[in-house]
Design an enzyme around this catalytic site. Structure first.
Site, PDB file in Angstrom:
ATOM      1  N   HIS A   1       0.808  -1.545  -0.350  1.00  0.00           N
ATOM      2  CA  HIS A   1       0.033  -0.067  -0.190  1.00  0.00           C
ATOM      3  C   HIS A   1       0.816   1.141  -0.088  1.00  0.00           C
ATOM      4  CE1 HIS A   1      -3.834   2.556   1.422  1.00  0.00           C
ATOM      5  NE2 HIS A   1      -3.137   2.938   1.228  1.00  0.00           N
TER       6      HIS A   1
ATOM      7  N   LYS B   1       1.789  11.174  -5.132  1.00  0.00           N
ATOM      8  CA  LYS B   1       2.257  11.341  -4.396  1.00  0.00           C
ATOM      9  C   LYS B   1       3.984  12.191  -3.962  1.00  0.00           C
ATOM     10  CE  LYS B   1      -3.269  11.100  -2.650  1.00  0.00           C
ATOM     11  NZ  LYS B   1      -3.632  10.025  -3.135  1.00  0.00           N
TER      12      LYS B   1
ATOM     13  N   GLU C   1     -10.838   5.062   7.715  1.00  0.00           N
ATOM     14  CA  GLU C   1      -9.682   5.501   7.994  1.00  0.00           C
ATOM     15  C   GLU C   1      -9.669   6.705   9.321  1.00  0.00           C
ATOM     16  OE1 GLU C   1      -6.914   6.882   5.229  1.00  0.00           O
ATOM     17  OE2 GLU C   1      -5.656   7.258   6.499  1.00  0.00           O
TER      18      GLU C   1
ATOM     19  N   ASP D   1       2.379   3.244   2.787  1.00  0.00           N
ATOM     20  CA  ASP D   1       1.296   3.979   2.749  1.00  0.00           C
ATOM     21  C   ASP D   1       2.369   5.525   2.526  1.00  0.00           C
ATOM     22  OD1 ASP D   1      -1.263   5.330   2.567  1.00  0.00           O
ATOM     23  OD2 ASP D   1      -1.588   5.551   4.280  1.00  0.00           O
ATOM     24  N   ASN D   2       1.540   6.563   3.370  1.00  0.00           N
ATOM     25  CA  ASN D   2       2.467   7.934   1.767  1.00  0.00           C
ATOM     26  C   ASN D   2       3.644   8.364   2.434  1.00  0.00           C
ATOM     27  OD1 ASN D   2      -1.032   8.098   2.914  1.00  0.00           O
ATOM     28  ND2 ASN D   2      -0.238   9.257   1.224  1.00  0.00           N
TER      29      ASN D   2
HETATM   30 ZN   LIG Z   1      -3.770   4.795   1.332  1.00  0.00          ZN
END
Ligand SMILES: [Zn+2]
Length: 452
Positions: free
Chosen positions: A82, A87, A242, A339-340
């Site tokens: 993930h 981004k 989330e 993730d990010n």
């Molecule tokens: Zn995400």
């Protein structure tokens, strides 16, 4: 990367034979004849030829003939299930004023206009070089492919996937708000995802729907999503609940939809933070339903601890992590992922799954002794991406050697001196310098003015 460990491996023998290594036995494809120690590790000798493993034996034979690792841990390559490559690092250009989830979404949307092919390529390629140096070989990235930037994102990411094939295998998820699947444009959106071999995804939050209509609308939108998944034979990967609102229960709706549409084993749910705020009975009921529906859960500890329970000038008291131990007790496959990284959702992150495992272990109080959770950054996510990274004879010699003999030692240090073997040879690719990104951020207000 150059390291003392690498020097050691190269000084003893020619790196073709690695003796007395320790590996969690579950990470061997054929552990049959190799004794397992009480801590779940197997003691092995590895022999390499060309790009393959040609010998995988119980430790203790012919140590003189190779490099003695003296109990150092070996793991398979890592699988990051993930991420958000598109981004990556835009936090240098746009600010999240309050570090809230909504603030991050808004800041990112405002940045879409800057996503040229060169900009996307530079940032995502940098991200992949970080991941590769850390030992990642499989990655799934969600993509913002709704809006004016979508053609550029698809085109750039498809090129990137071709460019990186053989080093990191990339899989994509087309992201849209769940309500969008009820719109006219959803058919073309799903078709485009199918053309790129992507999964269907999005966020299970419905905006601007009156409370009284919410349940029906959620069922309708999920039915539409699963309908497109069936039409194009696609798996689904969603951002789910989330938040720390115990009333956020769309995970249950996703599980019900999965069973209704017979899509068991093909749905991954990320985040699921609100489960942590429910009472035992409600949480257990939802987890049981997820287990029946064959849903996999992906937890993103770095981003959850950064974003959840965030209030201005208040120290958080809730961790925001999904109940991983409880989910595992239900037999639900669990991945831990990045993730990010470097964006308005999370200003840090280096696409390093060892950091994710270390922080996840601390935050969720996972075991410091049992190697079970190592599977959440290796075999479990790899298998959800259709790959098998377990070590076996005749497979590619792709693995990581650590300067650590136990989980405690492994999670105590960042492991920057790990030696990543790909196709039988240690990688010599260093982590890229952040200065390489300066070019695409030149002139931006959030750039590193102090360094100019
Ligand atoms: Zn995400």
């Amino acid at each position: 990367m150059s390291s003392h460990l690498l020097d050691h491996i190269q000084a003893q023998g020619d790196g073709r034979r690695l003796c007395r290594a320790r590996i969690p036995s579950a990470l061997l494809a054929d552990p049959g004849r190799i004794p397992v120690e009480t801590d779940g590790f197997a003691h092995i000798d590895l022999t390499l030829a060309d790009s393959k493993i040609v010998g995988l034996d119980p430790a203790g034979q012919d140590v003189d003939q190779g490099c003695d690792l003296a109990g150092a841990i070996i793991l398979p390559v890592l699988a990051d299930i993930h991420t958000h490559l598109d981004k990556s690092y835009i936090g240098r250009r746009v600010t999240n004023p309050d570090n809230s989830l909504l603030g991050a979404v808004r800041a990112t949307t405002s940045d879409h206009e800057n996503w040229t092919e060169d900009d996307l390529w530079t940032r995502a390629d940098f991200a992949l070089r970080c991941a590769y140096a850390h030992g990642t070989a499989y990655m799934r990235s969600h993509l913002d492919v709704l809006g004016g930037q979508s053609n550029t994102v698809w085109r750039t990411m498809a090129r990137l996937r071709d460019e990186w094939r053989g080093r990191i295998e990339l899989q994509f998820v087309a992201m849209a708000p769940l309500g969008f699947y009820l719109d006219e444009g959803a058919s073309g959106f799903a078709g485009r995802a199918a053309e790129h071999g992507a999964l269907l995804g999005g966020v299970t939050v419905l905006r601007n729907v009156p409370a009284a209509e919410m349940d029906n609308k959620l069922v309708d939108a999920l039915n539409a999503l699963f309908g497109y998944a069936r039409t194009h034979n696609l798996d689904i990967d969603l951002h789910v609940d989330e938040s720390l609102d115990p009333g956020a229960t769309t995970l249950l709706s996703v599980a019900e939809a999965t069973e209704r549409h017979n899509w068991q084993g093909r749905v991954t749910c990320g985040h699921c933070c609100s489960l942590s705020q429910m009472d035992d009975k409600q949480r257990e009921a939802i987890l049981a339903r997820c287990s029946m529906a064959g849903i996999s859960l992906v937890s993103l500890p770095l981003v959850n601890t950064w974003l959840q329970d965030r209030r201005t000038n208040r120290t958080p008291t809730r961790r925001g992590i999904a109940p991983l131990l409880e989910a595992r007790a239900h037999g639900i496959p669990i991945g831990l992922a990045s993730d990010n990284c470097g964006d308005p959702f999370h200003p840090f992150g280096d696409y390093d799954l060892m950091e994710v495992l270390r922080e996840g272990t601390r935050t969720a109080q996972l075991s410091e002794r049992s190697p079970d959770w190592v599977e959440s950054v290796t075999t479990v996510p790899a298998s959800l991406m259709g790959a098998d990274v377990r070590l076996r004879v005749a497979c590619g010699a792709d693995f990581i050697v650590f300067s650590a003999r136990s989980l405690e030692e492994m999670l105590t240090r960042p492991q920057h001196d790990r030696v990543v073997f790909r196709s039988g040879r240690p990688l010599r690719q260093p982590l890229p310098s952040f200065a390489e990104l300066d070019r695409v951020f030149a002139g931006d207000r959030a750039g590193l003015q102090g360094l100019r």
